[in-house]
Design an enzyme around this catalytic site. Structure first.
Site, PDB file in Angstrom:
ATOM      1  CB  SER A 274      -0.940  -0.006   1.204  1.00  0.00           C
ATOM      2  OG  SER A 274      -1.768  -1.150   1.186  1.00  0.00           O
ATOM      3  CG  HIS A 332      -2.271   3.833   3.458  1.00  0.00           C
ATOM      4  ND1 HIS A 332      -3.627   3.550   3.492  1.00  0.00           N
ATOM      5  CD2 HIS A 332      -1.656   2.632   3.303  1.00  0.00           C
ATOM      6  CE1 HIS A 332      -3.818   2.247   3.352  1.00  0.00           C
ATOM      7  NE2 HIS A 332      -2.633   1.668   3.248  1.00  0.00           N
TER       8      HIS A 332
END
Length: 381
Positions: A274, A332
């Protein structure tokens, strides 16, 4: 006289009895006293011995001797080694990407020459009977293999350069996902393919965890986003620079996660691509903020790339502040911030200054041509 004689006789008899009784008692008492004394003396040493033993047992603690060892203190976590690993790995990634671009350009020049020679050979041998005879000599299995290879080659040629580049990344993620399903490899997978600042192995998982997914849905979502934005990012940076950015983003985003986990004390393992995927998405959205995006399940809903980036950053910021545990929001955010920073400043600061390294590599490969530029000269992307 008779009375007196009876009294004297009686007194003498009583005296003899009393003396005999006394002598008997005196004979018996020493033995009893010795027995009692022995018993008492036997009890006393035992009591004293017990007291001495108890005192000796109790004396060390009273004297300040160490008792049971105290529970070990938790070692204070330091992120110096992961930080140095992040800096070194990022530098090596961009250095290797510059050298790879040099070798790719050199190979393209050579392959173009070979293609010209091949075309000349084909133009000189246009005899269809020769190729018909050659095809007829093949077995049915060989013909089927040639047809399959031709179809694969056509499919591969139909892909963009970005899609061809991320195909290898997707294949690695699929292999790692299969390894998670092997019971005998569970311990090694947890040790090397999950990142946790509280673990003894902290540096190598920063790279390997970026290719690790335990859930099939998690991997499919990440790889779909990477596949979707691969064409844009590779056309923007080139495949070599893209690989350097992708690998560096995976390590840098994990480093940001380490810092947040250490600051908050919430130590839990993380894995997934991610962080690196967010860097790719953020780089494209920051470079082309007016591009129109959509959701695969809601094709009627469209929005700009800049709006999508702002919403994703806001969601991850809220998740980091509120302590949501569904995703590693620090990873993230780290990947998104690195992607935005790189297209704004990193490309000028890092990639455009690769010329000395490429020249040094060229001189090492061809010492006789130290003063010439590499074949084709890799220009800035």
């Amino acid at each position: 006289m008779a009375w007196r004689g009876c009294v004297m006789k009686w007194a003498k008899t009583e005296f003899i009895r009393s003396s005999n009784t006394t002598s008997r008692s005196s004979r018996l008492n020493p033995c009893n006293q010795q027995k009692c004394g022995f018993r008492r003396e036997a009890k006393r040493p035992e009591t004293k011995k017990g007291n001495v033993t108890q005192e000796m047992k109790a004396s060390p603690s009273e004297a300040g001797a160490p008792g049971p060892p105290p529970p070990p203190k938790a070692p204070r976590l330091t992120l110096f080694k992961p930080l140095m690993f992040t800096v070194g790995f990022t530098g090596c990634s961009f250095g290797a990407a510059a050298i790879l671009q040099y070798e790719t350009l050199k190979l393209r020049v050579q392959s173009s020459k070979d293609e010209e020679e091949g075309e000349r050979f084909l133009q000189g041998s246009q005899d269809m009977a020769y190729w018909h005879d050659w095809w007829s000599q093949l077995s049915s299995l060989q013909r089927q293999l040639i047809l399959v290879m031709s179809m694969v080659d056509d499919f591969w040629s139909s892909l963009t350069e970005g899609q061809r580049t991320v195909t290898g990344i997707i294949a690695i993620n699929v292999v790692v996902l299969c390894c998670w399903r092997i019971p005998s490899m569970q311990r090694s997978m947890i040790k090397y393919f999950t990142s946790n600042p509280a673990s003894k192995t902290r540096c190598l998982p920063m790279v390997l965890s970026s290719f690790s997914h335990y859930s099939i849905i998690h991997m499919v979502v990440n790889m779909y986003v990477l596949w979707t934005f691969s064409s844009g990012i590779v056309s923007l940076l080139g495949k070599e620079q893209f690989l350097a950015v992708y690998m560096s983003a995976g390590v840098i985003s994990t480093m940001v996660s380490y810092m947040c986990k250490t600051a908050t004390g919430r130590f839990h393992p993380s894995l997934g691509a991610s962080g690196a995927v967010m860097a790719v998405l953020a780089a494209v959205c920051a470079k082309v903020p007016e591009a129109k995006l959509g959701i695969i399940f809601l094709p009627m809903l469209t929005f700009t790339a800049g709006t999508a980036l702002k919403v994703l950053v806001a969601i991850d910021t809220a998740g980091l502040i509120l302590g949501w545990r569904l995703f590693d929001h620090a990873t993230h955010l780290g990947g998104a911030l690195f992607g935005v920073w790189y297209v704004a400043y990193g490309h000028k600061l890092i990639w455009r200054k690769r010329e000395p390294l490429v020249k040094l590599w060229h001189d090492m490969r061809s010492p006789g041509a130290s003063g010439s530029r590499p074949g084709g000269g890799p220009g800035p992307q």
